[in-house]
Design a protein around this motif. Structure first.
Motif, mmCIF file in Angstrom:
data_model
loop_
_atom_site.group_PDB
_atom_site.id
_atom_site.type_symbol
_atom_site.label_atom_id
_atom_site.label_comp_id
_atom_site.label_asym_id
_atom_site.label_seq_id
_atom_site.Cartn_x
_atom_site.Cartn_y
_atom_site.Cartn_z
ATOM 1 N N LEU A 42 0.838 -1.203 0.000
ATOM 2 C CA LEU A 42 0.000 0.000 0.000
ATOM 3 C C LEU A 42 0.873 1.253 0.000
ATOM 4 O O LEU A 42 0.660 2.175 -0.801
ATOM 5 C CB LEU A 42 -0.912 -0.018 1.225
ATOM 6 C CG LEU A 42 -1.612 1.305 1.571
ATOM 7 C CD1 LEU A 42 -2.542 1.731 0.454
ATOM 8 C CD2 LEU A 42 -2.379 1.167 2.892
ATOM 9 N N ARG A 99 2.663 1.980 -3.263
ATOM 10 C CA ARG A 99 1.775 2.569 -4.272
ATOM 11 C C ARG A 99 1.602 4.068 -4.030
ATOM 12 O O ARG A 99 1.610 4.873 -4.975
ATOM 13 C CB ARG A 99 0.416 1.867 -4.246
ATOM 14 C CG ARG A 99 0.454 0.466 -4.826
ATOM 15 C CD ARG A 99 -0.868 -0.244 -4.684
ATOM 16 N NE ARG A 99 -0.819 -1.558 -5.299
ATOM 17 C CZ ARG A 99 -1.750 -2.493 -5.131
ATOM 18 N NH1 ARG A 99 -2.788 -2.260 -4.356
ATOM 19 N NH2 ARG A 99 -1.627 -3.663 -5.735
ATOM 20 N N LEU A 124 -6.494 8.913 -6.276
ATOM 21 C CA LEU A 124 -5.933 7.560 -6.283
ATOM 22 C C LEU A 124 -7.066 6.561 -6.153
ATOM 23 O O LEU A 124 -7.916 6.681 -5.262
ATOM 24 C CB LEU A 124 -4.958 7.377 -5.120
ATOM 25 C CG LEU A 124 -3.696 8.236 -5.134
ATOM 26 C CD1 LEU A 124 -2.849 7.929 -3.903
ATOM 27 C CD2 LEU A 124 -2.892 7.989 -6.401
ATOM 28 N N MET A 140 -8.071 2.731 -5.323
ATOM 29 C CA MET A 140 -7.524 1.559 -4.655
ATOM 30 C C MET A 140 -8.627 0.541 -4.403
ATOM 31 O O MET A 140 -9.775 0.903 -4.146
ATOM 32 C CB MET A 140 -6.865 1.954 -3.329
ATOM 33 C CG MET A 140 -5.661 2.850 -3.500
ATOM 34 S SD MET A 140 -4.776 3.091 -1.947
ATOM 35 C CE MET A 140 -3.327 3.959 -2.550
ATOM 36 N N ASP A 141 -8.220 -0.729 -4.442
ATOM 37 C CA ASP A 141 -9.194 -1.815 -4.304
ATOM 38 C C ASP A 141 -8.735 -2.776 -3.209
ATOM 39 O O ASP A 141 -7.668 -3.382 -3.321
ATOM 40 C CB ASP A 141 -9.328 -2.560 -5.635
ATOM 41 C CG ASP A 141 -10.375 -3.664 -5.586
ATOM 42 O OD1 ASP A 141 -11.235 -3.635 -4.686
ATOM 43 O OD2 ASP A 141 -10.334 -4.566 -6.442
ATOM 44 N N VAL A 164 -7.482 -2.604 -0.121
ATOM 45 C CA VAL A 164 -6.161 -2.477 0.493
ATOM 46 C C VAL A 164 -6.194 -3.048 1.913
ATOM 47 O O VAL A 164 -7.217 -3.014 2.598
ATOM 48 C CB VAL A 164 -5.707 -1.000 0.544
ATOM 49 C CG1 VAL A 164 -5.616 -0.425 -0.847
ATOM 50 C CG2 VAL A 164 -6.637 -0.169 1.415
ATOM 51 N N ILE A 187 -8.613 10.028 -2.231
ATOM 52 C CA ILE A 187 -8.460 8.582 -2.375
ATOM 53 C C ILE A 187 -9.851 7.970 -2.521
ATOM 54 O O ILE A 187 -10.719 8.169 -1.670
ATOM 55 C CB ILE A 187 -7.744 7.966 -1.164
ATOM 56 C CG1 ILE A 187 -6.308 8.505 -1.065
ATOM 57 C CG2 ILE A 187 -7.706 6.448 -1.266
ATOM 58 C CD1 ILE A 187 -5.551 8.017 0.159
ATOM 59 N N LEU A 239 -11.717 4.488 -2.623
ATOM 60 C CA LEU A 239 -11.371 3.147 -2.148
ATOM 61 C C LEU A 239 -12.571 2.211 -2.219
ATOM 62 O O LEU A 239 -13.669 2.550 -1.773
ATOM 63 C CB LEU A 239 -10.879 3.242 -0.698
ATOM 64 C CG LEU A 239 -10.464 1.955 -0.002
ATOM 65 C CD1 LEU A 239 -9.238 1.358 -0.682
ATOM 66 C CD2 LEU A 239 -10.168 2.224 1.466
ATOM 67 N N THR A 247 -13.815 -1.291 -0.729
ATOM 68 C CA THR A 247 -13.439 -2.133 0.395
ATOM 69 C C THR A 247 -14.649 -2.830 1.006
ATOM 70 O O THR A 247 -15.782 -2.352 0.898
ATOM 71 C CB THR A 247 -12.734 -1.298 1.490
ATOM 72 O OG1 THR A 247 -12.316 -2.156 2.543
ATOM 73 C CG2 THR A 247 -13.662 -0.232 2.051
#
Length: 213
Positions: A133, A136, A149, A151-152, A154, A181, A183, A185
């Motif tokens: 993480l 990145r 950003l 993100m998947d 994390v 960010i 995300l 999740t």
């Protein structure tokens, strides 16, 4: 009558043997699927490391030291925020092989220094997740990538005890750099820390329902 009982016993034994073999087959298939998942995760994580290598190779000697220091700082900060009692520190050792600079990753914790190599990423684990993480985030910063950003999942291998710390780190990093960010999740702690969180669920008819949480 005796012959019939023998036949029934043989059939019962054959069924039990078949059930055992089916169970073994299912276990092998499950282990194969898990191995494939671990391999894909390892490939993604190693891909991040390859990008760091490329970034270092493109840099001059002075810039290379600057990049090294900043990456070490970001990753160490992430590890210390998530695991405050373990004394983690992340180090990059630069070497030259085939006229190309090569970076080796070393993780210090509780008085022990060990090198992070390929198999570490396949096994996953909380510390590896946090290192990946942070790498990145460092890449996005050093490459000056504009925009939010994405993100998947994390930190999915980080235990529930430390999941709130991952959320806190991402929140603080976003504030410090002024970077959004986005995300995806399943972790409630990560979802709760967002300025805006949406829950997507599937209804019985197969349609997706989106609502704010």
């Amino acid at each position: 009558m005796i012959r019939l009982n023998t036949v029934k016993a043989d059939i019962r034994a054959a069924r039990e043997k078949l059930a055992a073999r089916i169970g073994q087959r299912d276990l092998i298939l499950k282990e194969r699927d898990q191995a494939q998942i671990r391999s894909l995760e390892a490939s993604k994580q190693l891909g991040v490391n390859d990008q760091v290598q490329i970034l270092l190779q493109k840099s001059s000697e002075y810039a290379r030291q600057q990049v090294k220091g900043r990456v070490e700082q970001i990753v160490t900060q992430a590890l210390q925020v998530v695991f405050p009692e373990r004394g983690y520190a992340f180090h990059i050792v630069l070497d030259v092989k085939g006229l190309q600079p090569i970076a080796e990753y070393w993780l210090y914790s509780e008085g022990v220094m060990r090198q992070m190599v390929g198999p570490d990423y396949g096994r996953g684990g909380g510390a590896v997740d946090v290192v990946t993480l942070a790498l990145r985030l460092a890449l996005a910063e050093l490459e000056q990538i504009d925009g939010p950003l994405l993100m998947d999942e994390v930190g999915k291998h980080v235990s529930a005890e430390f999941a709130p710390n991952v959320a806190f780190f991402l929140k603080e990093y976003s504030k410090q750099l002024g970077r959004q960010i986005i995300l995806i999740t399943h972790n409630e702690h990560l979802a709760a820390v967002g300025d805006r969180s949406l829950r997507v669920s599937q209804k019985r008819n197969g349609e997706s329902e989106v609502r704010a949480i």
